[in-house]
Design an enzyme around this catalytic site. Structure first.
Site, PDB file in Angstrom:
ATOM      1  N   ASP A 170      64.137  47.970  29.334  1.00 19.37           N
ATOM      2  CA  ASP A 170      63.748  49.082  30.233  1.00 19.37           C
ATOM      3  C   ASP A 170      64.400  48.860  31.606  1.00 19.37           C
ATOM      4  O   ASP A 170      65.043  49.747  32.171  1.00 19.37           O
ATOM      5  CB  ASP A 170      62.213  49.077  30.354  1.00 19.37           C
ATOM      6  CG  ASP A 170      61.650  50.357  30.946  1.00 19.37           C
ATOM      7  OD1 ASP A 170      60.419  50.429  31.126  1.00 19.37           O
ATOM      8  OD2 ASP A 170      62.427  51.294  31.216  1.00 19.37           O
TER       9      ASP A 170
ATOM     10  N   SER B 156      59.478  46.520  20.852  1.00 22.75           N
ATOM     11  CA  SER B 156      58.266  45.685  20.842  1.00 22.75           C
ATOM     12  C   SER B 156      58.518  44.206  20.573  1.00 22.75           C
ATOM     13  O   SER B 156      57.552  43.431  20.557  1.00 22.75           O
ATOM     14  CB  SER B 156      57.228  46.206  19.829  1.00 22.75           C
ATOM     15  OG  SER B 156      56.609  47.390  20.334  1.00 22.75           O
TER      16      SER B 156
ATOM     17  N   GLY C 197      59.955  41.982  22.422  1.00 25.83           N
ATOM     18  CA  GLY C 197      60.027  41.148  23.630  1.00 25.83           C
ATOM     19  C   GLY C 197      58.651  41.000  24.239  1.00 25.83           C
ATOM     20  O   GLY C 197      57.776  40.354  23.648  1.00 25.83           O
TER      21      GLY C 197
ATOM     22  N   TYR D 217      56.234  42.830  24.274  1.00 28.81           N
ATOM     23  CA  TYR D 217      55.105  43.307  23.454  1.00 28.81           C
ATOM     24  C   TYR D 217      54.834  42.425  22.237  1.00 28.81           C
ATOM     25  O   TYR D 217      54.001  42.728  21.408  1.00 28.81           O
ATOM     26  CB  TYR D 217      55.308  44.771  23.057  1.00 28.81           C
ATOM     27  CG  TYR D 217      55.066  45.759  24.200  1.00 28.81           C
ATOM     28  CD1 TYR D 217      54.699  45.302  25.478  1.00 28.81           C
ATOM     29  CD2 TYR D 217      55.200  47.119  24.017  1.00 28.81           C
ATOM     30  CE1 TYR D 217      54.480  46.191  26.511  1.00 28.81           C
ATOM     31  CE2 TYR D 217      54.978  48.028  25.052  1.00 28.81           C
ATOM     32  CZ  TYR D 217      54.607  47.547  26.302  1.00 28.81           C
ATOM     33  OH  TYR D 217      54.384  48.439  27.337  1.00 28.81           O
TER      34      TYR D 217
HETATM   35  N1  APR Z   1      70.226  45.110  25.240  1.00 26.63           N
HETATM   36  C1  APR Z   1      69.658  44.917  24.026  1.00 26.63           C
HETATM   37  N2  APR Z   1      68.473  44.307  23.831  1.00 26.63           N
HETATM   38  C2  APR Z   1      67.834  43.867  24.931  1.00 26.63           C
HETATM   39  C3  APR Z   1      68.345  44.028  26.245  1.00 26.63           C
HETATM   40  C4  APR Z   1      69.607  44.680  26.361  1.00 26.63           C
HETATM   41  N3  APR Z   1      70.178  44.885  27.568  1.00 26.63           N
HETATM   42  N4  APR Z   1      67.454  43.483  27.119  1.00 26.63           N
HETATM   43  C5  APR Z   1      66.439  42.992  26.391  1.00 26.63           C
HETATM   44  N5  APR Z   1      66.654  43.211  25.068  1.00 26.63           N
HETATM   45  C6  APR Z   1      65.827  42.841  23.911  1.00 26.63           C
HETATM   46  C7  APR Z   1      64.790  41.778  24.136  1.00 26.63           C
HETATM   47  O1  APR Z   1      65.387  40.487  24.056  1.00 26.63           O
HETATM   48  C8  APR Z   1      63.854  42.054  22.969  1.00 26.63           C
HETATM   49  O2  APR Z   1      64.366  41.458  21.779  1.00 26.63           O
HETATM   50  O3  APR Z   1      65.081  43.995  23.557  1.00 26.63           O
HETATM   51  C9  APR Z   1      63.920  43.582  22.813  1.00 26.63           C
HETATM   52  C10 APR Z   1      62.717  44.320  23.372  1.00 26.63           C
HETATM   53  O4  APR Z   1      62.172  43.566  24.443  1.00 26.63           O
HETATM   54  P1  APR Z   1      61.530  44.270  25.742  1.00 26.63           P
HETATM   55  O5  APR Z   1      62.600  44.867  26.550  1.00 26.63           O
HETATM   56  O6  APR Z   1      60.649  43.232  26.355  1.00 26.63           O
HETATM   57  O7  APR Z   1      60.654  45.483  25.156  1.00 26.63           O
HETATM   58  P2  APR Z   1      59.199  45.470  24.483  1.00 26.63           P
HETATM   59  O8  APR Z   1      58.917  44.192  23.762  1.00 26.63           O
HETATM   60  O9  APR Z   1      59.157  46.760  23.719  1.00 26.63           O
HETATM   61  O10 APR Z   1      58.227  45.540  25.742  1.00 26.63           O
HETATM   62  C11 APR Z   1      58.208  46.717  26.517  1.00 26.63           C
HETATM   63  O11 APR Z   1      58.504  45.529  28.555  1.00 26.63           O
HETATM   64  O12 APR Z   1      60.279  45.898  29.956  1.00 26.63           O
HETATM   65  C12 APR Z   1      58.945  46.189  29.752  1.00 26.63           C
HETATM   66  O13 APR Z   1      58.670  48.363  30.711  1.00 26.63           O
HETATM   67  C13 APR Z   1      58.741  47.652  29.484  1.00 26.63           C
HETATM   68  O14 APR Z   1      56.363  47.441  29.600  1.00 26.63           O
HETATM   69  C14 APR Z   1      57.456  47.622  28.723  1.00 26.63           C
HETATM   70  C15 APR Z   1      57.605  46.374  27.856  1.00 26.63           C
END
Ligand code: APR
Length: 169
Positions: A36, A119, A121, A123
């Site tokens: 995000d 989800s 990361g 989550y």
């Molecule tokens: N490109 C591809 N994958 C990525 C990138 C990127 N630039 N950055 C992070 N990731 C990966 C992470 O390593 C993880 O495997 O995306 C996956 C999802 O992780 P998160 O971004 O933490 O998303 P999520 O687990 O769905 O949590 C969402 O985190 O960033 C906040 O605002 C967001 O509150 C929400 C929560």
């Protein structure tokens, strides 16, 4: 079969030259960390301005914005479930993220779309289960809808790559 229109790559989702990338957002749609944060940084401040007009997003739902400074024309924002043991509807909510993102893409004539591991990361969704839901839901959607040419899963670590590869082989 749906699988032939699915690609798996390691890398940074924000740099993919596809019609739409999917954001793993939170219910506020006002940005955050992880993917995000990376998307908002890469798209620029106008993304937040548009997100403010959307009135948030419920888990499993998907909302579309422009891509602004990204090479992608659109960003489809979806909110994955926070893992809390698997008995609070998390699997269905995660499947809805993929299904609803793909149907929003279809209704906006998007032909190529890239997903992060929603989800997996902050989550804390178990990787193997999340990968299975991502691949199964996407494959099923592609079987029923031929307007999307290719779905790319963009993952950022070897363990997640391996989990998706197991599902795709
Ligand atoms: N490109 C591809 N994958 C990525 C990138 C990127 N630039 N950055 C992070 N990731 C990966 C992470 O390593 C993880 O495997 O995306 C996956 C999802 O992780 P998160 O971004 O933490 O998303 P999520 O687990 O769905 O949590 C969402 O985190 O960033 C906040 O605002 C967001 O509150 C929400 C929560």
């Amino acid at each position: 079969m749906g699988e032939s229109r699915i690609a798996l790559v390691r890398g940074d989702l924000t740099r993919l030259a596809v019609h739409a990338i999917v954001n793993a957002a939170n219910t506020s749609l006002l940005g955050g960390g992880g993917v995000d944060g990376a998307i908002h940084r890469a798209a620029g401040p106008e993304l937040l301005t548009e997100c403010r007009t959307l009135g948030g997003c419920r888990p499993g739902e998907a909302k579309i914005t422009h891509g602004y400074l990204l090479s992608a024309r659109f960003i489809i924002h979806t909110v994955g479930p926070v893992w809390s043991g698997g008995h609070r509807g998390e699997p269905e909510t995660l499947a809805n993220c993929y299904r609803n993102s793909l149907s929003v893409a279809t209704s906006n004539n998007v032909r190529t779309i890239a997903f992060p591991a929603i989800s997996c990361g902050a989550y804390r969704y178990p990787i193997a289960d999340a990968a299975e839901i991502a691949v199964e839901t996407t494959t099923e959607f592609l079987r029923e809808n031929d307007s999307i040419a290719e779905v790319t899963f963009v993952v950022s670590s070897d363990d997640i790559y391996a989990a998706y590869q197991r599902q795709l082989s």
